[in-house]
Design a protein around this motif. Sequence first.
Motif, PDB file in Angstrom:
ATOM      1  N   ASP A  21      29.528  56.753  42.380  1.00  0.00           N
ATOM      2  CA  ASP A  21      29.800  57.200  41.295  1.00  0.00           C
ATOM      3  C   ASP A  21      30.144  58.748  41.218  1.00  0.00           C
ATOM      4  N   VAL A  25      33.424  60.624  40.619  1.00  0.00           N
ATOM      5  CA  VAL A  25      33.602  61.631  39.330  1.00  0.00           C
ATOM      6  C   VAL A  25      33.601  62.811  39.932  1.00  0.00           C
ATOM      7  N   SER A  49      38.027  68.301  31.050  1.00  0.00           N
ATOM      8  CA  SER A  49      37.882  67.564  32.378  1.00  0.00           C
ATOM      9  C   SER A  49      36.402  67.199  32.433  1.00  0.00           C
ATOM     10  N   ILE A  52      35.598  64.346  29.962  1.00  0.00           N
ATOM     11  CA  ILE A  52      36.021  62.984  30.575  1.00  0.00           C
ATOM     12  C   ILE A  52      34.990  62.647  31.649  1.00  0.00           C
ATOM     13  N   ALA A  53      34.641  63.519  32.658  1.00  0.00           N
ATOM     14  CA  ALA A  53      33.624  63.184  33.619  1.00  0.00           C
ATOM     15  C   ALA A  53      32.380  62.635  32.918  1.00  0.00           C
ATOM     16  N   SER A  55      31.873  61.242  30.081  1.00  0.00           N
ATOM     17  CA  SER A  55      32.073  60.044  29.580  1.00  0.00           C
ATOM     18  C   SER A  55      32.139  58.963  30.220  1.00  0.00           C
ATOM     19  N   TYR A  56      32.574  59.101  31.804  1.00  0.00           N
ATOM     20  CA  TYR A  56      32.739  57.980  32.398  1.00  0.00           C
ATOM     21  C   TYR A  56      31.403  56.867  32.527  1.00  0.00           C
ATOM     22  N   LYS A  57      30.342  57.304  32.987  1.00  0.00           N
ATOM     23  CA  LYS A  57      29.408  56.332  32.889  1.00  0.00           C
ATOM     24  C   LYS A  57      28.966  55.661  31.742  1.00  0.00           C
ATOM     25  N   MET A  60      31.896  53.309  30.870  1.00  0.00           N
ATOM     26  CA  MET A  60      32.027  52.050  31.869  1.00  0.00           C
ATOM     27  C   MET A  60      30.750  51.047  31.577  1.00  0.00           C
ATOM     28  N   THR A  67      29.129  50.834  36.084  1.00  0.00           N
ATOM     29  CA  THR A  67      29.858  51.632  36.838  1.00  0.00           C
ATOM     30  C   THR A  67      30.745  51.012  37.955  1.00  0.00           C
TER      31      THR A  67
END
Length: 177
Positions: A21, A25, A49, A52-53, A55-57, A60, A67
């Motif tokens: 992950d 990211v 940016s 966004i990074a 919020s990824y985990k 998901m 993830t």
Amino acid sequence: MELKELHYQGFSSRWKSFLIDNIIVGLFLTAVSFINLSFHRDFSVYLISNIIALSYKPLMETFFGATLGKMLINLKVVDYDGNSINAAQAWLRHIFRISQFLLSVFFYYAAFHDPILLDTEGYADFQTEFLDAYAGVGYISNALFFILLAEVLFMNMDPMHRSLHDRIAKTVVVKAE
């Protein structure tokens, strides 16, 4: 009600998914950061940016229970009963990283408005001058490192392999069915 048999996952498998992950990211964030700091020096690009990074985990884990790294290792995040986690739990699992971002964002805001830093040449010079001028970011990163160590200790001492963030969110990482 049928009880689910949960196969709790410890450090080794969770570390592998963490690395995957962070590569995913990290590549995105490094590329955007490099372009932004080399050419634009725009705080809004930094902010978007990083959101966004960040919020990824949680996103998901909210929608898929895992993830991409966890999916590749065949892991899933569930509540103590083995059910899917909700959005609040997913975001709570990342409370330390969110806290680091919220504490650091003020330093970055100042840096992107600092005429001395804005006059530096290229990515490396900006980063070097930034760390010299805003040492507080280093202290925040150091604190996060010690929290990470505590997380690993908790995970290795707990029979369900729960780290601090798992305890806060009332979640566990298990082998996916």
